[in-house]
Design a protein around this motif. Structure first.
Motif, PDB file in Angstrom:
ATOM      1  N   THR A 213       0.816  -1.221   0.000  1.00 42.28           N
ATOM      2  CA  THR A 213       0.000   0.000   0.000  1.00 42.28           C
ATOM      3  C   THR A 213       0.847   1.266   0.000  1.00 42.28           C
ATOM      4  O   THR A 213       0.314   2.361  -0.174  1.00 42.28           O
ATOM      5  CB  THR A 213      -0.923   0.032   1.230  1.00 42.28           C
ATOM      6  OG1 THR A 213      -0.129   0.160   2.421  1.00 42.28           O
ATOM      7  CG2 THR A 213      -1.770  -1.231   1.306  1.00 42.28           C
ATOM      8  N   LYS A 214       2.138   1.129   0.195  1.00 40.43           N
ATOM      9  CA  LYS A 214       3.008   2.305   0.238  1.00 40.43           C
ATOM     10  C   LYS A 214       3.099   2.957  -1.141  1.00 40.43           C
ATOM     11  O   LYS A 214       3.205   2.275  -2.158  1.00 40.43           O
ATOM     12  CB  LYS A 214       4.415   1.909   0.698  1.00 40.43           C
ATOM     13  CG  LYS A 214       4.516   1.387   2.115  1.00 40.43           C
ATOM     14  CD  LYS A 214       4.396   2.515   3.112  1.00 40.43           C
ATOM     15  CE  LYS A 214       4.659   2.004   4.534  1.00 40.43           C
ATOM     16  NZ  LYS A 214       4.420   3.056   5.526  1.00 40.43           N
ATOM     17  N   ASN A 215       3.068   4.285  -1.146  1.00 38.43           N
ATOM     18  CA  ASN A 215       3.300   5.032  -2.382  1.00 38.43           C
ATOM     19  C   ASN A 215       4.803   5.270  -2.518  1.00 38.43           C
ATOM     20  O   ASN A 215       5.357   6.177  -1.894  1.00 38.43           O
ATOM     21  CB  ASN A 215       2.555   6.365  -2.345  1.00 38.43           C
ATOM     22  CG  ASN A 215       1.074   6.196  -2.567  1.00 38.43           C
ATOM     23  OD1 ASN A 215       0.638   5.189  -3.112  1.00 38.43           O
ATOM     24  ND2 ASN A 215       0.293   7.169  -2.127  1.00 38.43           N
ATOM     25  N   ILE A 216       5.448   4.450  -3.327  1.00 36.19           N
ATOM     26  CA  ILE A 216       6.895   4.524  -3.515  1.00 36.19           C
ATOM     27  C   ILE A 216       7.160   5.005  -4.938  1.00 36.19           C
ATOM     28  O   ILE A 216       6.630   4.442  -5.892  1.00 36.19           O
ATOM     29  CB  ILE A 216       7.557   3.143  -3.325  1.00 36.19           C
ATOM     30  CG1 ILE A 216       7.182   2.549  -1.963  1.00 36.19           C
ATOM     31  CG2 ILE A 216       9.067   3.236  -3.486  1.00 36.19           C
ATOM     32  CD1 ILE A 216       7.454   1.069  -1.861  1.00 36.19           C
ATOM     33  N   VAL A 217       7.969   6.040  -5.062  1.00 38.16           N
ATOM     34  CA  VAL A 217       8.315   6.537  -6.390  1.00 38.16           C
ATOM     35  C   VAL A 217       9.841   6.541  -6.524  1.00 38.16           C
ATOM     36  O   VAL A 217      10.541   7.209  -5.766  1.00 38.16           O
ATOM     37  CB  VAL A 217       7.763   7.949  -6.628  1.00 38.16           C
ATOM     38  CG1 VAL A 217       8.284   8.503  -7.963  1.00 38.16           C
ATOM     39  CG2 VAL A 217       6.245   7.935  -6.642  1.00 38.16           C
ATOM     40  N   TYR A 218      10.317   5.761  -7.492  1.00 40.44           N
ATOM     41  CA  TYR A 218      11.740   5.746  -7.853  1.00 40.44           C
ATOM     42  C   TYR A 218      11.847   6.403  -9.221  1.00 40.44           C
ATOM     43  O   TYR A 218      11.210   5.977 -10.185  1.00 40.44           O
ATOM     44  CB  TYR A 218      12.269   4.311  -7.896  1.00 40.44           C
ATOM     45  CG  TYR A 218      13.611   4.177  -8.576  1.00 40.44           C
ATOM     46  CD1 TYR A 218      14.762   4.685  -7.983  1.00 40.44           C
ATOM     47  CD2 TYR A 218      13.738   3.537  -9.807  1.00 40.44           C
ATOM     48  CE1 TYR A 218      15.989   4.574  -8.609  1.00 40.44           C
ATOM     49  CE2 TYR A 218      14.965   3.413 -10.435  1.00 40.44           C
ATOM     50  CZ  TYR A 218      16.089   3.931  -9.839  1.00 40.44           C
ATOM     51  OH  TYR A 218      17.310   3.822 -10.463  1.00 40.44           O
TER      52      TYR A 218
END
Length: 488
Positions: A213-218
């Motif tokens: 559910t984490k909003n991770i942006v790479y």
């Protein structure tokens, strides 16, 4: 198309690829050109294909002229370029002589090509599709760069040079999983090929596996700029800003390539996320203080977090990396790497992890193609050019700026400024000339490192200095001295 035509097309494309690699350097070639394929040439139109919409759009927008110029050496009538996306290995439709539309890729489910895999990479499935964190307007979806599933903490080879960076990366991942922030922001820096991208991918992979559910942006810096510029053009910059400021974990790679208004926007995003206690991890090839394209306040914020260097690999770490890669090759192909060969590669290839990967790959290919056993003599023969190419010191643009600044008594920041006085312009032109002569950076890359200048400005400076050297023997000797100082 007949077999003979297909073979001729392959040979033509190989020649064009070689020209492009020489012109732009290996790193840029690997990022933007390696996955292109030649489909056909109709009249003056060159048709290439690429695996993603983002790559189609980026190449079409930024490299069309250079690619067409590379084709003209063999195909004089080449005058236009079209890049279309491959679907299931096929590029459709085939072209006719009619004018072709230019590809305009939306900010959609797209992934920017990342830098080449780091030292401990191994063969694995294609990267995971990035998760979309938001759809800001009119159905345009914003996405991060693809997370490479090969780059995990388990596949990272640790040693004295990178042990602290690995420990910090693991701590960041654990904190993000538990909804806490420890060090913020975190800035990891090193020269190329020492594992920065690997660690950023490993953090993203670990957190996403533990909590989907984490909003991770790479994001690579190139991808960040593409998103920002496209958002401005479509008058949706506010949606882009809101998207970034709602993430839980932001990872930015290749920070040194961020330029112009995109760098300003990064500064605003950094401030907003830090205020909101959101974790930020950045990687670049120089310490924060040397990122001249960033505002002083942004550099100060990065320096005020945790700055973690990765130093050059020692013999023990190089040996461990070669051992790991050899074990993967043994498991996959059943070949044997004798201990003396592993020792030889670790001693002889001293640059960085990607060259160690390349050395093992070359030995695997030599064994598979010739059936010759992997021995030290085979390694000496197969790796000769790789070792020779790395014998000379690797000159960086940062080194050039320091030497030229000291020699001509011109502050470094003025070399990167817009000042046009003679006492600044001439040293600046000489520095650009040295960057072209002594590094593998392309003209656009050099321009970005010199205050965001256009590649035509760099080309003018190079030609100007070349002419001055011909006309002024004393200046020629002076520049040779600078070259020796940089290469020692």
């Amino acid at each position: 198309m007949t077999d003979s035509n297909s073979e001729a097309q392959r040979e033509l494309w190989n020649r064009v690829r070689a020209r492009l690699k020489t012109a732009v350097g290996e790193d840029v070639f690997a990022s933007w050109f390696a996955r292109l394929e030649l489909e056909e040439i109709v009249d003056d139109l060159v048709h290439l294909s690429a695996p993603t919409r983002f790559l189609c759009s980026w190449v079409q927008s930024n490299y069309a002229d250079r690619i067409v110029e590379a084709f003209r050496h063999d195909v004089a009538e080449a005058g236009r370029l079209q890049v279309t996306m491959r679907v299931n290995g096929q590029a459709r439709p085939r072209l006719s002589a009619a004018p072709a539309p230019v590809v305009e890729a939306p900010i959609a489910q797209i992934a920017a090509p990342s830098a080449a895999a780091s030292a401990a990479d191994q063969a694995a499935p294609a990267p995971m599709s990035p998760r979309l964190t938001r759809e800001p307007a009119k159905g345009d979806a914003l996405s991060g760069s693809a997370i490479d599933p090969r780059m995990t903490f388990d596949s990272f080879v640790a040693g004295d040079a990178n042990e602290m960076a690995l420990g910090v990366a693991k701590q960041i991942a654990n904190a993000a999983i538990n909804n806490t922030v420890t060090f913020n922001p975190v800035y990891i820096h090193s020269t190329v090929g020492l594992g920065k991208s690997h660690l950023l991918n490993a953090i993203a992979h670990a957190v996403s596996q533990a909590d989907s559910t984490k909003n991770i942006v790479y994001l690579t810096a190139d991808h960040f700029m593409y998103h920002f510029i496209t958002a401005v053009q479509r008058q949706s910059a506010l949606g882009f800003k809101e998207w970034l400021r709602k993430v839980d974990l932001l990872l930015i790679d290749d920070m040194q390539f961020l330029q112009g208004k995109s760098a300003t926007e990064f500064g605003h995003t950094l401030g907003a996320l830090l205020t909101g206690a959101k974790q930020i991890v950045v990687a670049g090839d120089a310490p924060p203080r040397d990122l001249e394209m960033l505002d002083e306040r942004v550099r100060s914020r990065l320096s005020g977090g945790l700055v973690v260097p990765i130093s050059s690999f020692d013999i023990d770490l190089r040996r461990a990396i070669v051992q790991r890669r050899a074990e993967h090759a043994t498991a996959r192909f059943g070949m044997h790497f004798p201990t003396p060969v592993l020792d030889y590669v670790a001693r002889a290839v001293t640059s960085h992890g990607r060259d160690l990967d390349g050395a093992v790959n070359r030995l695997v290919a030599a064994n598979q193609l010739t059936g010759e056993l992997i021995t030290v003599p085979l390694a000496e023969k197969t790796l000769a050019d790789l070792i020779r190419a790395r014998d000379a010191k690797r000159v960086r643009i940062e080194d050039i700026l320091k030497i030229v600044s000291r020699h001509y008594k011109v502050p470094r920041n003025e070399l990167l400024s817009a000042r046009r006085s003679r006492d600044v312009v001439r040293p600046r032109q000489i520095a650009m000339y040295l960057a072209k002569a002594l590094t593998s950076r392309s003209l656009p890359e050099i321009g970005r490192r010199f205050g965001g200048r256009d590649h035509t400005t760099v080309l003018h400076s190079v030609r100007k200095v070349e002419q001055m050297i011909k006309d002024d023997l004393e200046l020629g000797q002076e520049i040779e001295l600078l070259k020796r100082m940089l290469e020692e």
